[in-house]
Design an enzyme around this catalytic site. Structure first.
Site: not given
Ligand code: SDX
Length: 431
Positions: A308, A366
């Site tokens: 998140h 989710d």
């Molecule tokens: C919702 O904003 C909100 O409040 C949203 C929400 C709401 O109520 O409105 O809470 C609802 O959207 C919840 C989130 C649902 N999405 C997912 O479950 C999809 C999977 N999650 C990711 O896509 C990600 O975690 C996000 C999009 C939710 C957050 O992404 P960020 O904050 O931009 O973090 P990032 O992509 O920069 O990741 C940070 C690191 C990265 O590694 P590095 O590049 O630093 O080495 O964490 C890793 C990412 O590769 N990472 C994951 C991961 N999420 C982040 N690795 C594996 N699996 C994951 N799910």
């Protein structure tokens, strides 16, 4: 906004610029850069808005490190345990918990706006039967501005309130109609003798050929899912609604824009993507392979339902949702559901893996909502429409709040331009 005399000093070369510091009632201080470009001739750069406050608000507060979520100051665990969705809608819209009389009047108003204009049934007929319900919702909600002209004048507070009530009231009807249309069953009209969640379940699962009794435990779980998704500060879809509204667009068009943004798998589409991922994993013995893929920088695979932008601790909604999942699956006698077994094994494996702990990747809202909805009989394509239905009150509350700021203006970000500088046109003969 609490103004203070405190300032931060920005030094660029031999010049210094004072930036006012605003102190919130909770959360980090805010540097006010509204005059920065005029004073210093520079922009700030924050493409994902990871360090940028786009507005001030009194609706929802999140502390990602502590796993705190408050709606108008009330913890989500209290609201999910002691309140119900329409009372939370009143709280989000008006800022306080209603008296019994106010709640009764509000629930009566919402109940009496649940039907959609009959001409909308024809509008649905234009879609292919295999259209994704989210595609239908984006289209139909946007089209509401073609049906409800008496609540599109955003300069009239009464029209804004009527539009707010219509959207909260009609979203379950529209979502249920989108579902029925895609499975070739007739639309089921709302009933005024049912509560909000029971009405939605009946509109989705009843058929004219027989009576349908709503199971009160499923209705309670449905209502809790609505509550847990009601609002979440300035997330991507809420920011979309605020930006669309800043141009003066009508409320139905703004909410349609929010639905479109929510559809993405990184946002509200994650619950559908999470269930599809769990089905692809298939069983607990395949989890190590998928954990390795999620950690592999060269593999775009991510664990849907994990991570998140704000929560760097457990998502408090996931905690409540997990309890609901256990209740619903036990009631339905599907606690041995292979998908749940895979989900629980995946959660244990991920939480035990240092990679996810270091990156603060915990199950989010989710992760469990999809499991409950699957157990209740919804197809995965209905998961995000249910999220959209729930979040409508949050979008509308934030939309309303924007109007309460007399200084609000059209949102117009700038950019870091890295393109070509001016050059002369070359005739085709010379290229
Ligand atoms: C919702 O904003 C909100 O409040 C949203 C929400 C709401 O109520 O409105 O809470 C609802 O959207 C919840 C989130 C649902 N999405 C997912 O479950 C999809 C999977 N999650 C990711 O896509 C990600 O975690 C996000 C999009 C939710 C957050 O992404 P960020 O904050 O931009 O973090 P990032 O992509 O920069 O990741 C940070 C690191 C990265 O590694 P590095 O590049 O630093 O080495 O964490 C890793 C990412 O590769 N990472 C994951 C991961 N999420 C982040 N690795 C594996 N699996 C994951 N799910």
């Amino acid at each position: 906004m609490t103004d203070s005399q405190r300032t931060a000093t920005l030094t660029i070369g031999d010049k210094s610029f004072d930036l006012p510091i605003h102190s919130p009632t909770a959360g980090p201080d805010v540097l006010d850069i509204r005059k920065l470009y005029a004073q210093a001739g520079v922009f700030t750069y924050d493409p994902g808005f990871t360090s940028t406050a786009s507005c001030d608000s009194t609706i929802t507060y999140i502390d990602g490190n502590e796993g705190v979520l408050l709606h108008r100051g009330y913890p989500i665990s209290d609201l999910a345990g002691k309140s119900h969705y329409l009372e939370v809608c009143f709280l989000l819209l008006y800022g306080y918990l209603p008296s019994a009389a106010e709640l009764e009047q509000f629930e009566d108003t919402i109940t009496r706006h649940t039907m959609v204009h009959e001409q909308m049934h024809t509008f649905f007929r234009g879609f292919r039967r295999d259209a994704h319900p989210m595609a239908i919702m984006v289209g139909v909600v946007g089209a509401m501005s073609a049906f409800y002209h008496d609540s599109t004048d955003i300069s009239d507070p009464r029209q804004r309130e009527i539009a707010s009530h219509r959207l909260v009231a009609k979203m379950p009807t529209i979502a249920a109609m989108a579902y029925k249309y895609t499975i070739g069953q007739p639309f089921v009209y709302p009933r005024n003798d049912l509560d909000y969640a029971s009405n939605f379940l009946r509109m989705c699962f009843a058929v004219p050929a027989e009576d349908y009794e709503v199971n009160p435990i499923l209705a309670r779980a449905m209502d809790r899912i609505f509550t847990l998704h009601a609002d979440h500060e300035q997330n991507a879809s809420t920011s979309t609604v605020r930006l669309a509204s800043s141009s003066g667009a009508n409320p139905f068009a703004c909410i349609a824009a929010g639905i479109a943004c929510l559809w993405g798998p990184a946002h509200g589409g994650a619950n559908q993507a999470c269930l599809e991922m769990l089905k692809e994993i298939g069983s607990p013995e395949n989890i190590p392979e998928y954990i390795a893929r999620a950690k592999d920088k060269d593999d775009p695979f991510r664990l849907m339902g994990f991570g998140h932008r704000v929560y760097k601790n457990f998502d408090p909604r996931a905690t409540v949702m997990k309890q609901s999942a256990d209740e619903v699956l036990e009631l339905l006698g599907v606690e041995n559901n292979p998908i749940l077994a895979t989900a629980k094994a995946l959660e244990e494996a991920a939480l035990a893996d240092p990679y996810f702990a270091e990156k603060k990747l915990f199950p989010n809202v989710d992760f469990y909502s999809g499991i409950i909805l699957e157990a209740m009989g919804f197809p995965t394509s209905m998961f995000t429409p249910i999220f959209a239905l729930s979040r409508t009150v949050g979008w509308i509350s934030q939309w309303k709040e924007q109007f309460s700021d007399p200084a609000h203006k059209i949102g117009r970000p700038r950019q870091l331009y890295l393109g070509e500088t001016e050059r002369s046109y070359t005739d085709i003969e010379d290229r």
